[in-house]
Design a protein around this motif. Structure first.
Motif, mmCIF file in Angstrom:
data_model
loop_
_atom_site.group_PDB
_atom_site.id
_atom_site.type_symbol
_atom_site.label_atom_id
_atom_site.label_comp_id
_atom_site.label_asym_id
_atom_site.label_seq_id
_atom_site.Cartn_x
_atom_site.Cartn_y
_atom_site.Cartn_z
ATOM 1 N N THR A 64 0.787 -1.300 -0.004
ATOM 2 C CA THR A 64 -0.059 -0.110 -0.103
ATOM 3 C C THR A 64 0.864 1.226 0.016
ATOM 4 O OG1 THR A 64 -0.193 -0.273 2.662
ATOM 5 C CG2 THR A 64 -1.934 -1.090 0.930
ATOM 6 N N GLU A 65 2.107 1.150 0.745
ATOM 7 C CA GLU A 65 2.966 2.330 0.438
ATOM 8 C C GLU A 65 3.372 2.570 -0.839
ATOM 9 O OE1 GLU A 65 6.235 1.704 3.099
ATOM 10 O OE2 GLU A 65 4.840 1.537 5.068
ATOM 11 N N ALA A 66 3.714 1.659 -1.588
ATOM 12 C CA ALA A 66 3.994 1.505 -3.093
ATOM 13 C C ALA A 66 3.056 2.335 -3.854
ATOM 14 C CB ALA A 66 4.416 0.384 -3.807
ATOM 15 N N ALA A 67 1.799 1.909 -3.509
ATOM 16 C CA ALA A 67 0.460 2.304 -4.298
ATOM 17 C C ALA A 67 0.398 3.846 -4.082
ATOM 18 C CB ALA A 67 -0.821 1.697 -3.706
ATOM 19 N N ALA A 68 0.581 4.260 -2.714
ATOM 20 C CA ALA A 68 0.563 5.416 -2.526
ATOM 21 C C ALA A 68 1.634 6.650 -2.969
ATOM 22 C CB ALA A 68 0.706 5.721 -0.742
#
Lengths: 438, 70
Positions: free
Chosen positions: A332-336
Motif C-alpha cells: 500500500t505504501e508503493a501504491a501511495a
C-alpha cells in the motif's frame, strides 16, 4: 458479576471467547480441524471433530481467562452458515457434514426453483437458491445417496449441532436459518409451502428462536466434558455475519459495515425485509429480534490483494520477512507513491462474482496497460478495483431505500489507512474505524 | 456469540444495546470532493468494462474447459 462465553464454529477451527458483561475479552482459545475435499468442488467436515475441538476450546478459554464454569452466566453460538448435518433417530451423524462452500448442488438448486416456483421462492426466502445453501444439500442426499436419505430424522446447521451436543435440544435461530432456503424470512418461521413442495419433512427441522432467546441449558454430560456448569443457559446465537455485525454495532438503520477479508461484505441493518429486485444482494433475518439485514458480497476483495502479493510481490514479501512488518504495508505504501493509475483499471472477479453480478464465469482483468505503468500502478489499481466493487454493493443497497449515516470499516483491510481513505473517496461516504472487543 | 448471551442472561436490555456497548468509533476518514469526482470517471469505466467483457469471460471459460477435458 457474570461472565459470558461465545463459541464461534468457523470453517478452519472453533474459537471460544470468554468476556465480561461489559464486552471486555478475558480469554480465548482456538482449536483447528481439517476441511475434507473428497472430490473437486466438494467441502465436508466431520461433526464429531467439531465437537471434540469445541470441548478443548471451551476448556482452554476458561483456563486462559482464569474463569470457572460456575462464573459463566450465559453462552452464545455463532459460526459458518448454510451447512448441513444429517442425523438419524439416535442422533448419529449419517454422513460427513456438507459445508457452505461446497459446489455440488447446481442441479438441485434448479430442481428446487422449479418445484417451488421462482416467485414463491423469492417471496418466501427473499433470496435465490444458491449452491451453498442447506436445502439443495438435502435434495442432493435424496438424489445421490438415497440409502442415507432414508436414515435421516433431523437436519441441523453446523452451530446447531454443537447446541444439540451441549444441551440435548434441537434448536436454531432466525439469522442462520435464513440461509437454508427453507425459512419464510419476512415471517421468521419455516416455510410451509417450500417444505410441502420439496417434500422435506417439517419434523426434520429444529425449533427456530430469535437470536438472544434461551434455546436450552448445558446438560449434565456436556458439563462434565466442557467444565461449564450444568443448567447454564444457551441462547439462539447467530450466523457468523449477523453475529459479527452485532459486535460491530450494526444494530440500527443507517449504520452500515464494510468488511474487507478474503471476500468483501457490505452489511446494513433493515427495519423491514427490503430486497433487491434483481436478487444481487442477500436479505436475511438479523440477530436483532424482529429486524432484518441486507448484504452485498464480493468474492475476491482482500483475496485480490493476496493474489497480487503472491504472484508479483516477492520483493515486498522478502522485505516483510526481514523487518517483521506486513507485506501488505509495503504494497500500500508503493501504491501511495503514484497519485493515479493513469487509466489502468482492475476488475476483481478472480473467483467469479456474487454481488453485483451473480456470475461464476466472471474473470479478473487489468485494462488500460501502457509502457509507463509500474508495479505500484498495478497495486493501486487492485486497491481501487476492490473499492469500486464495494461501491457496487453500496449503490444497490442505497437504491433499496436504505439510508447510509455511518460506514464502519472492519476486517483485515480496515488496518490500512490508505485503503480505507480510498474507499471513502470512491463511495463518497466517510469510513469509521471502530474499537470492537469481539 | 457471547454478546447475545448477555442479552439472554439479562446483562443487556437488548441486542441493540449490547452492540452499541461493544463497539466505539475510534476515528473517521471523510471523502474529499475532488477525489470523489476524480474516481467517478474511473468507476464508470470499471462498470462499463464488465458489460463489454462479459461474453469474453464465457469464451475463456469454454476454452479452459475444452483444455481440461482434452
Amino acid at each position: 458479576m457474570g461472565h459470558l462465553l461465545g463459541i464461534d464454529l468457523g470453517t478452519s477451527g472453533v474459537k471460544t471467547l470468554v468476556i465480561e458483561e461489559t464486552g471486555r475479552v478475558l480469554g480465548s482459545a482456538v482449536e483447528a480441524y481439517p476441511l475434507l475435499t473428497p472430490r473437486p468442488g466438494w467441502a465436508e467436515q466431520e461433526p464429531a471433530q467439531w465437537w471434540e475441538a469445541t470441548i478443548r476450546s471451551v476448556r482452554g478459554a476458561l483456563a486462559n481467562a482464569g474463569v470457572s464454569g460456575e462464573q459463566v452466566s450465559g453462552l452464545g453460538l455463532s459460526g459458518q452458515m448454510h451447512g448441513s448435518v444429517f442425523l438419524d433417530g439416535q442422533n448419529e451423524v449419517v454422513r460427513p457434514a456438507i459445508l457452505w462452500c461446497d459446489q455440488r448442488t447446481a442441479k438441485q438448486c434448479e430442481w428446487i426453483t422449479e418445484a417451488v416456483g421462482q416467485k414463491t421462492l423469492v417471496a418466501e426466502t427473499c433470496n435465490p437458491v444458491l449452491t451453498g445453501f442447506q436445502a439443495p444439500k438435502i435434495i442432493w442426499l435424496r438424489d445421490e445417496e438415497p440409502e442415507n436419505y432414508q436414515r435421516v430424522r433431523k437436519v441441523l446447521l453446523p452451530k446447531d449441532y454443537l447446541r444439540l451436543r451441549l444441551t440435548g435440544e434441537y434448536a436454531s435461530e432466525v439469522s442462520d436459518a435464513s440461509g437454508t432456503s427453507l425459512l419464510n424470512v419476512p415471517e421468521r418461521k419455516w416455510s410451509e409451502v417450500i417444505l410441502e413442495r420439496t417434500g422435506i419433512p417439517r419434523e426434520w427441522l429444529p425449533e427456530v428462536y430469535e437470536s438472544p432467546e434461551v434455546s436450552g441449558r448445558i446438560s449434565t454430560e456436556a458439563a462434565k466434558l466442557t467444565g461449564l456448569a450444568e443448567g447454564t443457559p444457551v441462547v439462539g446465537g447467530g450466523g457468523d455475519q449477523a453475529a459479527g455485525a452485532v459486535g460491530n454495532g450494526i444494530v440500527e438503520t443507517g449504520v452500515v459495515s464494510s468488511t474487507l477479508g478474503t471476500s468483501g461484505v457490505v452489511f446494513a441493518h433493515l427495519d423491514s425485509p427490503l430486497m433487491d429486485a434483481e436478487l444481487r444482494t442477500h436479505t436475511f433475518c438479523h440477530a436483532v429480534p424482529g429486524k432484518w439485514h441486507v448484504m452485498g458480497v464480493m468474492l475476491s476483495a482482500g483475496g485480490s490483494l493476496r493474489w497480487l502479493r503472491d504472484t508479483l510481490c516477492q520483493e515486498e514479501k522478502a522485505r516483510a520477512a526481514e523487518t517483521g512488518r506486513d507485506a501488505y504495508e509495503y504494497m500500500t505504501e508503493a501504491a501511495a507513491t503514484v497519485l493515479t493509475t493513469e487509466g489502468l483499471v482492475f476488475l476483481p472477479y478472480l473467483t467469479g462474482e456474487r454481488t453485483p453480478y451473480p456470475n461464476p464465469n466472471a474473470k479478473g482483468v487489468f485494462s488500460g496497460l501502457t509502457i509507463r505503468h509500474t508495479k505500484a500502478h498495478l497495486i493501486r489499481a487492485v486497491l481501487e478495483g476492490v473499492a469500486f466493487g464495494m461501491r457496487d454493493s453500496c449503490e444497490i443497497i442505497k437504491a433499496m431505500g436504505v439510508e447510509f449515516m455511518q460506514v464502519r470499516a472492519s476486517g483485515g483491510g480496515a488496518r490500512s489507512v490508505c485503503w480505507r481513505q480510498m474507499q471513502a473517496h470512491v463511495t463518497g461516504e466517510a469510513h469509521c474505524k471502530i474499537d470492537a472487543e469481539e | 456469540m457471547a454478546l447475545l448471551a448477555g442479552v439472554g442472561s439479562g446483562a443487556y436490555d437488548s441486542v441493540a444495546e449490547a452492540g452499541r456497548a461493544a463497539s466505539q468509533v475510534v476515528d473517521e476518514l471523510a471523502p474529499e470532493p475532488a477525489a470523489t469526482r476524480r474516481y467517478e470517471g474511473y468507476y464508470q469505466l470499471y462498470r462499463n468494462l464488465y458489460r463489454q467483457l462479459k461474453d469474453s469471460f464465457d469464451e475463456a471459460q469454454k476454452l479452459v474447459e475444452a483444455e481440461r477435458s482434452a
